[in-house]
Design a protein around this motif. Structure first.
Motif, PDB file in Angstrom:
ATOM      1  N   SER A 133       0.809  -1.225   0.000  1.00  0.00           N
ATOM      2  CA  SER A 133       0.000   0.000   0.000  1.00  0.00           C
ATOM      3  C   SER A 133       0.838   1.268   0.000  1.00  0.00           C
ATOM      4  N   GLN A 134       2.042   1.212   0.551  1.00  0.00           N
ATOM      5  CA  GLN A 134       2.866   2.410   0.642  1.00  0.00           C
ATOM      6  C   GLN A 134       3.229   2.963  -0.740  1.00  0.00           C
ATOM      7  N   PHE A 135       3.389   2.065  -1.716  1.00  0.00           N
ATOM      8  CA  PHE A 135       3.833   2.490  -3.034  1.00  0.00           C
ATOM      9  C   PHE A 135       2.821   2.205  -4.137  1.00  0.00           C
ATOM     10  N   THR A 136       1.614   1.778  -3.785  1.00  0.00           N
ATOM     11  CA  THR A 136       0.642   1.408  -4.809  1.00  0.00           C
ATOM     12  C   THR A 136       0.339   2.577  -5.742  1.00  0.00           C
ATOM     13  N   THR A 138       2.106   5.428  -6.190  1.00  0.00           N
ATOM     14  CA  THR A 138       3.302   5.851  -6.917  1.00  0.00           C
ATOM     15  C   THR A 138       3.635   4.875  -8.025  1.00  0.00           C
ATOM     16  N   GLN A 303       7.156  -4.801  -0.669  1.00  0.00           N
ATOM     17  CA  GLN A 303       6.930  -3.390  -0.378  1.00  0.00           C
ATOM     18  C   GLN A 303       8.154  -2.536  -0.698  1.00  0.00           C
ATOM     19  N   ASP A 304       9.307  -3.153  -0.818  1.00  0.00           N
ATOM     20  CA  ASP A 304      10.528  -2.415  -1.140  1.00  0.00           C
ATOM     21  C   ASP A 304      10.815  -2.409  -2.632  1.00  0.00           C
ATOM     22  N   GLN A 319       6.698  11.064  -6.403  1.00  0.00           N
ATOM     23  CA  GLN A 319       5.864  11.410  -5.254  1.00  0.00           C
ATOM     24  C   GLN A 319       5.754  12.923  -5.076  1.00  0.00           C
TER      25      GLN A 319
END
Length: 408
Positions: A133-136, A138, A303-304, A319
């Protein structure tokens, strides 16, 4: 006696020369009156609206300049998660087939709707759904920058269309016409790399906005009319319309869903179906992505992925563009919905330039993200030229908005 009268007259003369009669005390500070405050707000909103198209153009240019890096990143992400993506998609397709083979009664969970994407023969998960979710978001911007711009333009155009009458009456036909012209120019510049679906989406937005302008019966200026005509010419070859592009998932699956949900079998079979097939409801992309636990090809550090394969520098740049677009979107919403962005203007009651009725030491109170925000005006306030004062205030409002976006 005559001497006493003479002395009294002399004393009265001296007193009159050294002590002037009392005068009313002037206030050192003054607030802008409601009528001028309303005029200033209108000028600020006009300047902010002009800056929206400028920011949109800047973001488009910035993303275009990043395209070589984005292309490399897209390849690396696909290479990194390609096998994982295929495995998850196969697992999702298999689960769907299992559900199709069942006959049971089941209602859609409360508050959730059937997904708008068909699963038959189509991938129901993307690499971006697998990055965490942190990079979805972007990841989606990187993998499809044209879609990112199309969504932004469409949102702006649709919001304007909904509020067109009020904005038109408040800011004037020239301002609205110039804004639509600027929006059209940005759309023209991103059209060459779009998919047919994105072209159809943009076609619908601009066509509806153009129709809304026409039905209002106002003249929006020859140059803007020409710009709109050019846009229609480019859009004429955009393939099928939105109504023809892609069917609704509910329509596509109506037969299979009714087949699945209208059976008469009870007991274990129904409970099994309810447990295994709830993934058909809600966000099908995310539900399918949750099947990664079944795939050994999916890396544990998904996630990375974005920063690991594309580099932190590129991720940070993308971002930053997203943040800029978020600011633009919020300010745009305020421009078309509110008339009182500036709630108070206070200034020294000393005229600096009588010809322009200019005043200094100006304090502005603006409604930024719903919070009263105080900041000093960087220039003098010109009561005889509030349009000139509106532009620097708009620039400071934009700056303060950016600050508030980074603070809780």
């Amino acid at each position: 006696m005559l001497r006493l009268i003479f002395v009294s007259m002399v004393l009265e003369g001296v007193w009159g020369a050294t002590v002037p009669p009392p005068t009313p005390t002037l206030s050192l500070r003054r607030q802008l009156d409601p009528a001028n405050l309303d005029t200033l707000n209108r000028q600020v909103r006009k300047a902010l609206l002009a800056k929206v198209t400028s920011e949109l153009e800047s973001s488009k240019t910035f993303m275009a300049n990043l395209q070589p890096q984005l292309t490399v990143c897209q390849t690396k992400v696909n290479d990194s998660l390609g096998h994982c993506l295929q495995c998850v998609d196969n697992a999702c397709q298999e689960k769907f087939k299992q559900c199709q083979s069942l006959t049971f009664n089941m209602h859609s969970p409360g508050g959730m709707s059937v997904s708008s994407n068909s699963i038959n023969g189509q991938s129901q998960v993307t690499v971006c759904a697998l990055t965490g979710s942190q990079f979805t978001r972007t990841c989606s911007t990187i993998m499809n920058p044209e879609g990112f711009m199309v969504n932004s333009i469409s949102q702006i155009g649709n919001d304007l269309r909904i509020n067109l009458g009020r904005v038109y009456g408040d800011l004037g036909n020239t301002v609205v016409g110039n804004f639509v012209g600027g929006l059209t120019n940005v759309a023209n510049n991103v059209v060459r790399n779009m998919t047919n679906a994105e072209k159809a989406q943009l076609q619908q937005t601009m066509s509806h906005l153009s129709q809304s302008l026409s039905t209002m019966g106002h003249h929006i200026g020859q140059s803007v009319q020409q710009s709109m005509g050019q846009m229609h010419q480019q859009l004429s070859n955009f393939g099928s319309s939105m109504a023809q592009w892609g069917q609704n998932f509910g329509q596509q699956l109506s037969q299979s869903l009714s087949h699945m949900f209208d059976g008469t079998l009870l007991g274990k079979r129904r409970r099994r179906a309810a447990q295994e097939c709830t993934f058909l409801f809600g966000d099908l992309y995310q539900n399918c992505a949750s099947l990664t636990s079944q795939c050994s090809s999916c890396p544990s550090n998904r996630q990375d992925t974005m920063e690991a394969v594309c580099g932190k520098d590129l991720v940070d740049k993308v971002q930053a563009v997203e943040k800029s677009m978020d600011e633009m979107s919020q300010i745009y919403e305020e421009v078309i919905n509110a008339k009182n962005i500036i709630t108070m203007v206070e200034f020294d009651n000393t005229v600096i330039d009588p010809t322009m009725a200019s005043y200094g030491n100006v304090k502005i109170i603006a409604n930024i993200r719903g919070v009263p925000t105080v900041f000093p005006m960087s220039s003098v306030l010109k009561l005889h030229d509030l349009a000139a004062s509106g532009t620097p205030i708009a620039q400071q409002v934009w700056k303060e908005w950016a600050v508030r976006m980074t603070t809780p």
